[in-house]
Design an enzyme around this catalytic site. Structure first.
Site, PDB file in Angstrom:
ATOM      1  N   SER A 126       0.851  -1.184   0.000  1.00 44.98           N
ATOM      2  CA  SER A 126       0.000   0.000   0.000  1.00 44.98           C
ATOM      3  C   SER A 126       0.886   1.233   0.000  1.00 44.98           C
ATOM      4  O   SER A 126       2.013   1.204   0.529  1.00 44.98           O
ATOM      5  CB  SER A 126      -0.887   0.009   1.248  1.00 44.98           C
ATOM      6  OG  SER A 126      -1.523   1.261   1.424  1.00 44.98           O
ATOM      7  N   TYR A 178      -2.955  -1.146   9.933  1.00 47.08           N
ATOM      8  CA  TYR A 178      -2.845  -1.508   8.512  1.00 47.08           C
ATOM      9  C   TYR A 178      -1.582  -0.938   7.864  1.00 47.08           C
ATOM     10  O   TYR A 178      -0.815  -1.685   7.237  1.00 47.08           O
ATOM     11  CB  TYR A 178      -4.104  -1.053   7.767  1.00 47.08           C
ATOM     12  CG  TYR A 178      -4.111  -1.417   6.306  1.00 47.08           C
ATOM     13  CD1 TYR A 178      -4.447  -2.699   5.891  1.00 47.08           C
ATOM     14  CD2 TYR A 178      -3.781  -0.475   5.324  1.00 47.08           C
ATOM     15  CE1 TYR A 178      -4.446  -3.041   4.545  1.00 47.08           C
ATOM     16  CE2 TYR A 178      -3.780  -0.805   3.981  1.00 47.08           C
ATOM     17  CZ  TYR A 178      -4.120  -2.094   3.598  1.00 47.08           C
ATOM     18  OH  TYR A 178      -4.112  -2.435   2.266  1.00 47.08           O
TER      19      TYR A 178
END
Length: 229
Positions: free
Chosen positions: A137, A154
């Site tokens: 990401s 995350y």
């Protein structure tokens, strides 16, 4: 014929990546925890379903046995990933973060990636052109400072994925092992709030899954090119 396994592939980016790679001539194993959803997705795409829960050693071992029996593996796409939210649906920031939340996210996003990669390494080492794509990401980039995203677990998990990508690439120089940033894509992970389609998000995953032996390794890329760590 190139044989590819994609984890978490019954929907979203994994499903679109499977569709695109099948169209490019790959034999694709569609990995999913749910047999019902995985079989339905595989049938719709013309993929081979393999039940695969990245958090479970026995499930991963069984998946290796299936793929090995059918002839081996050339490309592994570590796509399975989760984000944990509060009961109200909000992302959990550093002030509210607990070890249990962090452990839950890391179990899939980090430990699951290592579990699957480690298990399939013997098959990949038998390939003439082995490739591993780790779906990371842009939130993993320390240089970008999390891009204002309030969640803690995350991004931390994806930063760990980036470091593991580098270390695996260093350990296996004959393989092409890279981390990719699909972009803010509308999927179940973000409640379909993303600004990109899955077709757009899958572009870099598919591109890196099709690398040849002379392609880059140990890198971190989005559709426009290399990203700062």
């Amino acid at each position: 014929m190139t044989t590819t396994l994609i984890t978490g592939a019954n929907k979203g980016l994994g499903y679109e990546t499977a569709r695109r790679l099948i169209a490019a001539g790959h034999t694709v194993y569609l990995g999913a925890r749910s047999t019902e959803r995985g079989e339905a997705a595989a049938a719709a795409l013309g993929a081979r379903f393999v039940r695969l829960d990245v958090t479970d050693d026995a499930s991963v071992a069984a998946a290796v046995a299936v793929v090995e029996k059918d002839g081996g593996l050339d490309v592994l796409v570590n796509n399975a990933g989760i984000e944990v939210r509060s009961p109200q649906g909000a992302v959990i920031g550093a002030a509210e973060l607990t070890a249990d939340v962090l452990r839950e996210v890391f179990e899939t996003n980090v430990f699951g990636l290592v579990r699957v990669t480690h298990a399939f390494l013997p098959l990949l080492e038998c390939s003439a052109a082995p490739v591993v794509v780790n779906v990371s990401s842009g939130l993993a980039s320390l240089a970008r400072g999390g891009q204002g995203y309030p969640g803690a677990a995350y991004p931390a998990s994806k930063t760990a994925v980036n470091m593991l990508t580098v270390q695996f690439a260093n350990a296996f120089p004959a393989m092409r092992i890279n981390a990719v940033e699909p972009g803010y894509t509308a999927t179940d992970l973000n409640g379909h709030a993303g600004t990109q389609t899955v077709e757009q998000g899958a572009e870099i995953i598919v591109r890196m899954a099709r690398l040849g032996p002379d392609g880059p390794t140990g890198g971190y890329f989005d559709a426009a090119g290399p990203l700062p760590w």
